[in-house]
Design a protein around this motif. Structure first.
Motif, mmCIF file in Angstrom:
data_model
loop_
_atom_site.group_PDB
_atom_site.id
_atom_site.type_symbol
_atom_site.label_atom_id
_atom_site.label_comp_id
_atom_site.label_asym_id
_atom_site.label_seq_id
_atom_site.Cartn_x
_atom_site.Cartn_y
_atom_site.Cartn_z
ATOM 1 N N GLY A 1 0.782 -1.227 0.000
ATOM 2 C CA GLY A 1 0.000 0.000 0.000
ATOM 3 C C GLY A 1 0.815 1.279 0.000
ATOM 4 O O GLY A 1 0.256 2.372 0.026
ATOM 5 N N ALA A 2 2.143 1.179 -0.033
ATOM 6 C CA ALA A 2 2.988 2.376 -0.020
ATOM 7 C C ALA A 2 3.870 2.403 -1.264
ATOM 8 O O ALA A 2 4.322 1.372 -1.746
ATOM 9 N N GLY A 3 4.115 3.600 -1.747
ATOM 10 C CA GLY A 3 5.008 3.767 -2.881
ATOM 11 C C GLY A 3 6.459 3.603 -2.457
ATOM 12 O O GLY A 3 6.866 4.145 -1.435
ATOM 13 N N ILE A 4 7.218 2.830 -3.225
ATOM 14 C CA ILE A 4 8.644 2.646 -2.943
ATOM 15 C C ILE A 4 9.432 2.876 -4.227
ATOM 16 O O ILE A 4 8.886 2.780 -5.325
ATOM 17 N N ALA A 5 10.701 3.182 -4.072
ATOM 18 C CA ALA A 5 11.557 3.416 -5.242
ATOM 19 C C ALA A 5 11.734 2.106 -6.011
ATOM 20 O O ALA A 5 11.948 1.049 -5.421
ATOM 21 N N PHE A 6 11.627 2.206 -7.318
ATOM 22 C CA PHE A 6 11.885 1.050 -8.183
ATOM 23 C C PHE A 6 13.386 1.038 -8.431
ATOM 24 O O PHE A 6 13.870 1.479 -9.468
ATOM 25 N N ASP A 7 14.123 0.520 -7.430
ATOM 26 C CA ASP A 7 15.585 0.588 -7.443
ATOM 27 C C ASP A 7 16.194 -0.531 -8.292
ATOM 28 O O ASP A 7 15.486 -1.326 -8.920
ATOM 29 N N ALA A 8 17.501 -0.583 -8.294
ATOM 30 C CA ALA A 8 18.229 -1.555 -9.118
ATOM 31 C C ALA A 8 17.860 -2.992 -8.733
ATOM 32 O O ALA A 8 17.749 -3.861 -9.611
ATOM 33 N N GLU A 9 17.671 -3.252 -7.437
ATOM 34 C CA GLU A 9 17.325 -4.607 -7.004
ATOM 35 C C GLU A 9 15.952 -5.021 -7.548
ATOM 36 O O GLU A 9 15.795 -6.111 -8.116
ATOM 37 N N LEU A 10 14.950 -4.147 -7.399
ATOM 38 C CA LEU A 10 13.617 -4.459 -7.925
ATOM 39 C C LEU A 10 13.643 -4.578 -9.441
ATOM 40 O O LEU A 10 13.008 -5.459 -10.016
#
Length: 172
Positions: free
Chosen positions: A79-88
């Protein structure tokens, strides 16, 4: 509507219990970015409200997974926005490649129609080449094991070329 993918998504939503009419009323479409083969995606923009009730514009995108993921900067998690980082990004890319990496996946053969067609073609080939009735009718002779192998060679070559073409396409 009119696009086969959009139609399939609407059917999927309906089967999942989505009230399409109510959703269209709740999220009126403001604009559409039509599918572009260069970008390999399309998008629609809808009037909506955020968690605090403020008006916002939501963008819904569909297209080739690599094209969509290349433009992704955030993701929704619990339910929360997170950074679409290198791992994801790496995990998502791995999932996309595992699904499109080869024709020889479980999903490739997960089709009753395809399985029955393959079985019917094999049975017909054996009947035509190995039974006396068909040999007399078609004026043919039974094939030996080596001849069956030679008959399979072009099909295997085509499969190898198809896989090579997909490998080249993935590297672009």
């Amino acid at each position: 509507m009119g696009d086969p993918t959009e139609g399939a998504l609407l059917v999927l939503g309906h089967k999942a219990g989505l009230d399409v009419a109510a959703t269209r009323e709740r999220l009126p479409r403001l604009a559409t970015l039509p599918f572009d083969p260069a970008y390999k995606l399309m998008a629609t923009f809808h009037a909506a409200h955020d968690g605090q009730g403020r008006p916002v514009v939501r963008c819904f995108v569909k297209g080739a997974a690599p094209a969509v993921l290349a433009r992704t900067t955030t993701a929704l998690s619990d339910g929360a926005g997170i950074a679409f980082d290198a791992e994801l990004r790496g995990r998502a890319d791995g999932e996309c490649r595992s699904q499109t990496g080869t024709a020889l996946t479980v999903d490739t053969f997960d089709s009753k129609q395809l399985n029955w067609t393959i079985l019917a073609e094999f049975v017909l080939a054996v009947l035509v080449t190995q039974t006396d009735a068909f040999n007399r009718l078609l004026d043919t002779v039974p094939l030996g094991l080596g001849q069956f192998g030679w008959a399979l060679l072009p099909a295997l070559a085509l499969l190898a070329l198809w896989e090579l073409g997909k490998l080249i396409a993935r590297r672009r």
